[in-house]
Design a protein around this motif. Structure first.
Motif, PDB file in Angstrom:
ATOM      1  N   LEU A 109      -4.531  -2.487 -21.802  1.00  0.00           N
ATOM      2  CA  LEU A 109      -3.694  -3.749 -21.286  1.00  0.00           C
ATOM      3  C   LEU A 109      -4.614  -4.264 -19.349  1.00  0.00           C
ATOM      4  O   LEU A 109      -4.078  -5.190 -18.962  1.00  0.00           O
ATOM      5  N   VAL A 110      -4.330  -2.939 -19.159  1.00  0.00           N
ATOM      6  CA  VAL A 110      -4.764  -3.295 -17.072  1.00  0.00           C
ATOM      7  C   VAL A 110      -6.553  -2.044 -17.574  1.00  0.00           C
ATOM      8  O   VAL A 110      -6.967  -1.413 -18.235  1.00  0.00           O
ATOM      9  N   PRO A 111      -7.318  -2.549 -16.302  1.00  0.00           N
ATOM     10  CA  PRO A 111      -8.918  -2.315 -16.297  1.00  0.00           C
ATOM     11  C   PRO A 111      -8.630  -0.632 -15.552  1.00  0.00           C
ATOM     12  O   PRO A 111      -7.357  -0.922 -14.656  1.00  0.00           O
ATOM     13  N   LYS A 112      -8.635  -0.322 -15.723  1.00  0.00           N
ATOM     14  CA  LYS A 112      -9.193   1.982 -15.121  1.00  0.00           C
ATOM     15  C   LYS A 112      -9.846   1.455 -13.823  1.00  0.00           C
ATOM     16  O   LYS A 112      -9.576   2.659 -13.438  1.00  0.00           O
ATOM     17  N   GLU A 113     -10.082   0.263 -14.087  1.00  0.00           N
ATOM     18  CA  GLU A 113     -10.944   0.296 -12.203  1.00  0.00           C
ATOM     19  C   GLU A 113     -10.022   0.162 -11.217  1.00  0.00           C
ATOM     20  O   GLU A 113     -10.143   0.238  -9.778  1.00  0.00           O
ATOM     21  N   LEU A 114      -8.799  -0.282 -12.132  1.00  0.00           N
ATOM     22  CA  LEU A 114      -7.878  -0.081 -10.334  1.00  0.00           C
ATOM     23  C   LEU A 114      -6.596  -0.160 -10.776  1.00  0.00           C
ATOM     24  O   LEU A 114      -5.854   1.055 -10.477  1.00  0.00           O
ATOM     25  N   PHE A 115      -6.498   0.936 -12.387  1.00  0.00           N
ATOM     26  CA  PHE A 115      -4.892   1.533 -12.720  1.00  0.00           C
ATOM     27  C   PHE A 115      -5.242   2.266 -13.263  1.00  0.00           C
ATOM     28  O   PHE A 115      -4.353   3.649 -13.475  1.00  0.00           O
ATOM     29  N   GLY A 116      -5.905   3.816 -13.441  1.00  0.00           N
ATOM     30  CA  GLY A 116      -6.704   4.451 -13.715  1.00  0.00           C
ATOM     31  C   GLY A 116      -6.313   5.758 -13.086  1.00  0.00           C
ATOM     32  O   GLY A 116      -7.021   5.027 -11.644  1.00  0.00           O
ATOM     33  N   THR A 117      -6.078   7.217 -13.322  1.00  0.00           N
ATOM     34  CA  THR A 117      -5.959   8.067 -12.832  1.00  0.00           C
ATOM     35  C   THR A 117      -6.812   8.163 -11.353  1.00  0.00           C
ATOM     36  O   THR A 117      -6.927   8.875 -10.508  1.00  0.00           O
ATOM     37  N   GLN A 118      -8.190   8.226 -12.135  1.00  0.00           N
ATOM     38  CA  GLN A 118      -9.433   8.147 -11.218  1.00  0.00           C
ATOM     39  C   GLN A 118      -9.781   7.745  -9.704  1.00  0.00           C
ATOM     40  O   GLN A 118     -10.228   7.904  -8.585  1.00  0.00           O
ATOM     41  N   VAL A 119      -8.341   6.439  -9.599  1.00  0.00           N
ATOM     42  CA  VAL A 119      -8.773   5.528  -8.851  1.00  0.00           C
ATOM     43  C   VAL A 119      -7.159   6.332  -7.322  1.00  0.00           C
ATOM     44  O   VAL A 119      -7.957   6.133  -6.232  1.00  0.00           O
ATOM     45  N   LEU A 120      -6.554   6.882  -8.037  1.00  0.00           N
ATOM     46  CA  LEU A 120      -5.918   8.168  -7.078  1.00  0.00           C
ATOM     47  C   LEU A 120      -7.227   9.128  -5.973  1.00  0.00           C
ATOM     48  O   LEU A 120      -7.190   8.991  -5.326  1.00  0.00           O
ATOM     49  N   ASN A 121      -8.515   9.207  -6.794  1.00  0.00           N
ATOM     50  CA  ASN A 121      -9.185   9.745  -5.487  1.00  0.00           C
ATOM     51  C   ASN A 121     -10.068   9.391  -4.356  1.00  0.00           C
ATOM     52  O   ASN A 121     -10.420  10.004  -4.227  1.00  0.00           O
ATOM     53  N   THR A 122      -9.871   7.661  -4.996  1.00  0.00           N
ATOM     54  CA  THR A 122     -10.635   7.445  -3.456  1.00  0.00           C
ATOM     55  C   THR A 122      -9.637   6.206  -2.728  1.00  0.00           C
ATOM     56  O   THR A 122      -8.191   5.849  -3.129  1.00  0.00           O
ATOM     57  N   PRO A 123      -9.623   6.444  -1.187  1.00  0.00           N
ATOM     58  CA  PRO A 123      -8.415   5.562  -0.509  1.00  0.00           C
ATOM     59  C   PRO A 123      -7.955   3.573  -1.165  1.00  0.00           C
ATOM     60  O   PRO A 123      -7.592   3.465  -0.863  1.00  0.00           O
ATOM     61  N   LYS A 124      -9.773   3.624  -1.570  1.00  0.00           N
ATOM     62  CA  LYS A 124      -9.800   1.777  -2.128  1.00  0.00           C
ATOM     63  C   LYS A 124      -8.866   1.854  -2.984  1.00  0.00           C
ATOM     64  O   LYS A 124      -8.227   1.414  -2.747  1.00  0.00           O
ATOM     65  N   GLY A 125      -8.699   2.814  -4.074  1.00  0.00           N
ATOM     66  CA  GLY A 125      -7.662   2.639  -5.108  1.00  0.00           C
ATOM     67  C   GLY A 125      -6.778   2.587  -4.868  1.00  0.00           C
ATOM     68  O   GLY A 125      -5.471   2.084  -5.132  1.00  0.00           O
ATOM     69  N   TRP A 126      -6.042   3.369  -3.748  1.00  0.00           N
ATOM     70  CA  TRP A 126      -4.730   3.852  -3.578  1.00  0.00           C
ATOM     71  C   TRP A 126      -3.926   2.122  -2.873  1.00  0.00           C
ATOM     72  O   TRP A 126      -3.114   1.348  -2.304  1.00  0.00           O
ATOM     73  N   ALA A 127      -5.289   1.703  -1.952  1.00  0.00           N
ATOM     74  CA  ALA A 127      -4.993   0.576  -0.636  1.00  0.00           C
ATOM     75  C   ALA A 127      -4.811  -0.271  -1.833  1.00  0.00           C
ATOM     76  O   ALA A 127      -4.269  -1.511  -1.670  1.00  0.00           O
ATOM     77  N   ILE A 128      -5.677  -0.763  -2.577  1.00  0.00           N
ATOM     78  CA  ILE A 128      -5.071  -1.831  -3.431  1.00  0.00           C
ATOM     79  C   ILE A 128      -3.908  -1.864  -3.691  1.00  0.00           C
ATOM     80  O   ILE A 128      -3.398  -2.753  -3.941  1.00  0.00           O
ATOM     81  N   LEU A 129      -3.559  -0.668  -4.489  1.00  0.00           N
ATOM     82  CA  LEU A 129      -2.105   0.036  -5.266  1.00  0.00           C
ATOM     83  C   LEU A 129      -0.900  -0.439  -3.910  1.00  0.00           C
ATOM     84  O   LEU A 129      -0.357  -1.572  -4.468  1.00  0.00           O
ATOM     85  N   ILE A 130      -1.039  -0.216  -2.980  1.00  0.00           N
ATOM     86  CA  ILE A 130      -0.417   0.250  -2.202  1.00  0.00           C
ATOM     87  C   ILE A 130      -0.167  -1.333  -1.212  1.00  0.00           C
ATOM     88  O   ILE A 130       1.097  -1.835  -1.130  1.00  0.00           O
ATOM     89  N   ILE A 131      -1.186  -1.989  -1.350  1.00  0.00           N
ATOM     90  CA  ILE A 131      -1.270  -3.460  -0.524  1.00  0.00           C
ATOM     91  C   ILE A 131      -0.521  -4.742  -1.962  1.00  0.00           C
ATOM     92  O   ILE A 131       0.222  -5.289  -1.208  1.00  0.00           O
ATOM     93  N   GLY A 132      -1.222  -4.875  -2.935  1.00  0.00           N
ATOM     94  CA  GLY A 132      -0.864  -5.326  -3.672  1.00  0.00           C
ATOM     95  C   GLY A 132       0.980  -5.567  -4.109  1.00  0.00           C
ATOM     96  O   GLY A 132       1.501  -5.631  -3.910  1.00  0.00           O
ATOM     97  N   GLY A 133       1.075  -4.112  -4.392  1.00  0.00           N
ATOM     98  CA  GLY A 133       2.960  -4.367  -4.666  1.00  0.00           C
ATOM     99  C   GLY A 133       3.626  -4.066  -3.155  1.00  0.00           C
ATOM    100  O   GLY A 133       5.225  -5.452  -3.608  1.00  0.00           O
ATOM    101  N   PHE A 134       3.274  -4.213  -1.871  1.00  0.00           N
ATOM    102  CA  PHE A 134       4.008  -4.457  -0.044  1.00  0.00           C
ATOM    103  C   PHE A 134       4.213  -6.063  -0.364  1.00  0.00           C
ATOM    104  O   PHE A 134       4.833  -7.070  -0.249  1.00  0.00           O
ATOM    105  N   LEU A 135       3.102  -6.780  -0.671  1.00  0.00           N
ATOM    106  CA  LEU A 135       2.467  -7.902  -0.813  1.00  0.00           C
ATOM    107  C   LEU A 135       3.765  -8.605  -1.803  1.00  0.00           C
ATOM    108  O   LEU A 135       3.995  -9.877  -1.315  1.00  0.00           O
ATOM    109  N   VAL A 136       3.964  -8.069  -2.740  1.00  0.00           N
ATOM    110  CA  VAL A 136       4.537  -8.712  -3.725  1.00  0.00           C
ATOM    111  C   VAL A 136       6.351  -8.670  -3.486  1.00  0.00           C
ATOM    112  O   VAL A 136       6.861  -9.620  -3.256  1.00  0.00           O
TER     113      VAL A 136
END
Lengths: 185, 137
Positions: A109-136
């Motif tokens: 349903l969702v790409p692992k490049e954005l939502f897979g647990t491995q994204v939590l190893n990178t600042p970029k992965g966290w930043a996308i989820l946090i900034i996206g959620g904040f804006l919504v």
């Protein structure tokens, strides 16, 4: 049962979403998902910081029950009412994402490049989820509603502010998709 | 009993959100690229059927389940905030591919990283509450 387990076409899904909206209307309530975020903030004590969160919590409890149902529905729909088949996405979109380095495009349903647990190893992965959620969250309250409250309920009731909000949704979404997202991937 | 109604309405939405794939980041990305009719068909037909339903409720003065008149509250005529807030919302929607309803749904599907998105959406709502009076509406 076969029909239920297959992905549902738009002409089944869209009218059913209207049924959800009309059922809540018939129950004397409304279809609006983002106002729950405000309620949850208020429950968490946000009323001590801003009058925006001072309201009768009991009057909004029904909508939290709706949210509980949505989570449960998500569980049932995903684990019990669905074949694990890839999404039938536009070939162009698949190729474009593959060129950007996405793999297994549409397999889940969702790409692992954005939502897979491995994204939590990178600042970029966290930043996308946090900034996206904040804006919504920020944008939904500033606009006075989200896709459910403005696009579905508001436009069904021919509300001009909702039309303007939906135009805003698309301005933001197009800027993100065409200009910002290509800088990220 | 009343809670059961709300729970069932929510469950129906959650199931539709998964089965129609509107919870999928890919579907939202595809919509903003105008490469598929799917999302436009869903939102468009939801509005068409919804508008017909609301028109019928108004025309025949249909009462709600408790026999009370159904009142449709008009959205506040705040055009600046609708446009500006809508644009901010769209930027986030285009990035994480989930609006609030699908966010809750994705928790149910077991995509746990969405919890970060929801926590951050709560923070965004909170910050709006703090600065709301300073923003144009």
């Amino acid at each position: 049962m076969e029909f239920i387990l297959q992905p549902w076409p738009w002409y089944v899904s869209g009218p059913l979403i209207a049924v959800v909206m009309l059922s809540l209307t018939y129950f004397g309530k409304f279809f609006g998902m983002s106002s729950n975020l405000r309620t949850l903030c208020a429950i968490g004590g946000a009323d001590k910081f801003s009058d925006f969160f001072k309201f009768d919590l009991k009057s909004q409890r029904w909508n939290l029950v709706v949210v509980a149902g949505v989570i449960l529905g998500g569980y049932l729909g995903y684990h019990h009412l669905r074949y694990d088949t890839p999404l039938a996405l536009s070939l162009e979109v698949v190729q474009d994402l593959e060129a950007k380095g996405f793999t297994e495009v549409g397999a889940h349903l969702v790409p692992k490049e954005l939502f897979g647990t491995q994204v939590l190893n990178t600042p970029k992965g966290w930043a996308i989820l946090i900034i996206g959620g904040f804006l919504v969250g920020f944008g939904a309250r500033y606009a006075g509603g989200c896709t459910s409250g403005h696009a579905i309920s508001g436009l069904s009731n021919l509300q001009l502010p909702s039309l303007i909000a939906v135009i805003g949704f698309f301005i933001g979404g197009l800027v993100m998709t065409y200009f910002i997202f290509p800088q990220l991937f | 009993m009343k809670n059961l109604r709300y729970l069932l309405s929510g469950m129906l939405f959650g199931i539709i959100a998964v089965k129609s794939e509107v919870v999928s980041w890919y579907r939202i990305h595809e919509m903003f690229l105008f490469k598929s009719f799917h999302m436009f068909g869903i939102i468009g037909s939801a509005i068409a059927v919804g508008a017909l339903g609301i028109w019928l409720i108004k025309k025949y003065n249909i009462k709600d389940v408790e026999g009370k008149p159904i009142v449709f509250a008009d959205k506040a005529p705040l055009y600046k905030s609708s446009l500006l807030g809508g644009t901010v919302f769209g930027l986030g929607w285009g990035l994480v591919g989930a609006c609030p309803g699908p966010m809750y749904t994705l928790i149910g599907t077991g995509i746990w990283s969405i919890a970060i998105v929801i926590a951050s959406a709560l923070l965004g709502t909170f910050v709006y509450g703090l600065v709301a009076k300073k923003l144009p509406h």
